[in-house]
Scaffold this active site. Structure first.
Site, PDB file in Angstrom:
ATOM      1  N   ASP A 187      -3.929  -6.670   4.132  1.00  0.00           N
ATOM      2  CA  ASP A 187      -4.978  -7.569   4.621  1.00  0.00           C
ATOM      3  C   ASP A 187      -4.865  -8.977   4.043  1.00  0.00           C
ATOM      4  OD1 ASP A 187      -6.362  -5.673   6.247  1.00  0.00           O
ATOM      5  OD2 ASP A 187      -7.160  -4.762   4.423  1.00  0.00           O
ATOM      6  N   ASN A 243       0.850  -1.185   0.000  1.00  0.00           N
ATOM      7  CA  ASN A 243       0.000   0.000   0.000  1.00  0.00           C
ATOM      8  C   ASN A 243       0.884   1.233   0.000  1.00  0.00           C
ATOM      9  OD1 ASN A 243       0.666   0.680   2.803  1.00  0.00           O
ATOM     10  ND2 ASN A 243      -0.503  -1.161   3.290  1.00  0.00           N
ATOM     11  N   PRO A 298      -2.631 -12.501   9.178  1.00  0.00           N
ATOM     12  CA  PRO A 298      -3.003 -12.459  10.596  1.00  0.00           C
ATOM     13  C   PRO A 298      -3.414 -11.054  11.013  1.00  0.00           C
ATOM     14  CG  PRO A 298      -0.618 -12.666  10.334  1.00  0.00           C
ATOM     15  CD  PRO A 298      -1.229 -12.903   8.980  1.00  0.00           C
ATOM     16  N   ASP A 299      -4.372 -10.965  11.918  1.00  0.00           N
ATOM     17  CA  ASP A 299      -4.850  -9.681  12.436  1.00  0.00           C
ATOM     18  C   ASP A 299      -4.073  -9.382  13.719  1.00  0.00           C
ATOM     19  OD1 ASP A 299      -6.251  -7.517  13.535  1.00  0.00           O
ATOM     20  OD2 ASP A 299      -8.117  -8.158  12.587  1.00  0.00           O
ATOM     21  N   LYS A 328       9.915 -15.738 -11.380  1.00  0.00           N
ATOM     22  CA  LYS A 328       9.075 -14.687 -11.926  1.00  0.00           C
ATOM     23  C   LYS A 328       7.972 -15.274 -12.810  1.00  0.00           C
ATOM     24  CE  LYS A 328       9.121 -10.543 -14.817  1.00  0.00           C
ATOM     25  NZ  LYS A 328       9.936  -9.643 -15.669  1.00  0.00           N
ATOM     26  N   LYS A 377     -14.405  -0.400  14.042  1.00  0.00           N
ATOM     27  CA  LYS A 377     -13.142  -1.135  14.072  1.00  0.00           C
ATOM     28  C   LYS A 377     -12.658  -1.299  15.505  1.00  0.00           C
ATOM     29  CE  LYS A 377      -8.448  -1.226  12.183  1.00  0.00           C
ATOM     30  NZ  LYS A 377      -7.509  -0.633  11.195  1.00  0.00           N
ATOM     31  N   LYS A 413     -11.968  -4.976  16.935  1.00  0.00           N
ATOM     32  CA  LYS A 413     -10.600  -5.390  17.259  1.00  0.00           C
ATOM     33  C   LYS A 413     -10.382  -5.572  18.750  1.00  0.00           C
ATOM     34  CE  LYS A 413      -9.213  -4.843  12.920  1.00  0.00           C
ATOM     35  NZ  LYS A 413      -8.732  -5.926  12.051  1.00  0.00           N
ATOM     36  N   PHE A 418      -4.777   1.959  14.450  1.00  0.00           N
ATOM     37  CA  PHE A 418      -4.961   3.026  13.475  1.00  0.00           C
ATOM     38  C   PHE A 418      -5.977   2.581  12.437  1.00  0.00           C
ATOM     39  CE2 PHE A 418      -1.643   5.202  15.415  1.00  0.00           C
ATOM     40  CZ  PHE A 418      -1.406   6.430  14.791  1.00  0.00           C
TER      41      PHE A 418
END
Length: 399
Positions: free
Chosen positions: A276, A208, A303-304, A286, A337, A341, A323
């Site tokens: 995620d 990201n 994994p969270d 490749k 959230k 969580k 965050f």
């Protein structure tokens, strides 16, 4: 109190230099010895005579002064102090510090010192908000330099906004906090930062746009309050903060392992933008492009980390902060959230492209706690970090 402490005070050239005089008086009232250094520009605002009279010590001004070098060389002068304090830290001085320049006595002392450095910025609002100053500030905080202020208010130039130097009382309080270890002394804090890279093959990965700037600033702010910081970072763009334990990782699974290994901790701040998903089967070579045929990638969840550590029954940090980077319905999504969580706080922000926050130097956050949503004004990421670190210190003190 500052009894027995020695402060090397570098006075920069700005209208706020007059506040350095009161700062000297207050430092000496608390028992500190103050050795003053004036830049050439500072002498346009305050005189060596007035500074020396208040400090009760010799005033140093020139790099190539044979008498001063015979009595105490500038290298030694930079190392006998408990703290190097720059009041005011002008845009010019900050730029010299960030680039490692040493063309005069003040900048040479700052480059040669091996003792903690604290700067008190003061400048025109446009100079403070300029991209170059923001870059220099990020470099300095990453190098371990402590920053006090600036405040917002009326300025001598007639403008209003951030850039006004804080008052001498606040400077002295910051000096006392720095030399007494700070409110987080003895506390251990875990901070995660940056993106994770989830490999598809040896040359491609899922990631990201996180730069890691906010997480880095938080680690530096917690360090400045005396905390022992374990900084677990993915492949971020920004320099790693000095004075903390840095653990480099690449994937979400590596970050999870490093975070769990960092426990126990008094607090944990999960500022990292963890991917995620990852591909089920990473290719060892490749993946070649074949005309008319698109590769099929099968994904699985990562994994969270935030949820897992929030749910610990043994070894859970006393304060867990997550965050939430959102593009719409920021408060609603962040509140949901936090509940999902199981963490104590969520720091939420709007990262829509129009905000310029993702990868930028500023942030505008909403702190979600059990008491509701608290909107913070848009500010430099270092300022957001300092505010969050102070809030963490206050909360841990009450636990």
């Amino acid at each position: 109190m500052l009894s027995g402490k020695r402060i090397l005070l570098i006075i920069g050239g700005g209208i706020a230099a007059y506040k350095a005089l009161e700062t000297i008086r207050r430092l000496r009232e608390r028992g500190a010895a103050v050795t003053p250094v004036l830049t050439r520009a500072a002498r346009e605002f305050v005189t060596p005579l007035s500074v020396g009279a208040l400090a009760g010590e010799k005033v140093y001004t020139d790099l190539f002064d044979l008498t001063d070098e015979a009595e105490m060389g500038h290298i030694q002068l930079s190392r006998v102090a408990d703290l190097v304090l720059v009041v005011p830290a002008t845009a010019d001085l900050m730029a010299k510090m960030a680039q490692g320049l040493a063309g005069d006595l003040a900048s040479t002392l700052l480059l040669a010192t091996d003792t903690p450095v604290m700067i008190v910025p003061a400048m025109n609002v446009r100079m403070w908000e300029h991209a170059a100053t923001r870059r220099n500030l990020a470099t300095l905080t990453g190098d371990g330099v402590r920053v006090v202020g600036p405040a917002s208010g009326d300025m001598a130039c007639g403008e209003f906004g951030p850039g006004r130097m804080v008052e001498p009382g606040e400077i002295v309080a910051a000096v006392e906090s720095a030399l007494s270890g700070g409110p987080l002394t003895g506390r251990r804090v875990l901070v995660t930062s940056g993106p994770t890279h989830e490999p598809i093959d040896p040359v491609r990965y899922i990631a990201n746009r996180s730069s890691g700037a906010q997480g880095t600033a938080i680690a530096a702010a917690l360090r400045d309050l005396g905390a022992e910081v374990v900084f677990v970072t993915g492949p971020a763009e920004v320099a790693r903060p000095a004075g903390v334990e840095v653990v480099e990782v690449e994937t979400a699974r590596e970050m999870r392992a490093a975070a769990l290994a960092a426990l126990p901790a008094d607090a944990a701040v999960f500022a990292a933008a963890v991917a995620d998903w990852r591909v089920v089967s990473e290719s060892g070579s490749k993946i070649k492009k074949v005309a008319g045929a698109l590769p099929v990638l099968e994904f699985t969840e990562n994994p969270d980390i935030l949820a897992e550590i929030s749910a610990l029954t043994e070894g859970r940090p006393g304060l867990v902060v997550g965050f939430a980077a959102e593009t719409d319905d920021v408060v609603a999504h962040a509140t949901a959230k936090r509940a999902r969580k199981g963490c104590d706080w969520i720091v939420a922000n709007d990262v829509s492209p129009a905000t310029g926050i993702m990868g930028g130097t500023e942030n505008a956050v909403v702190l979600i706690t059990g008491d509701g949503a608290e909107h913070w004004p848009r500010a430099a990421k270092s300022d957001v970090a300092a505010r969050l670190a102070a809030r963490i210190a206050d909360t841990l003190a009450g636990l």
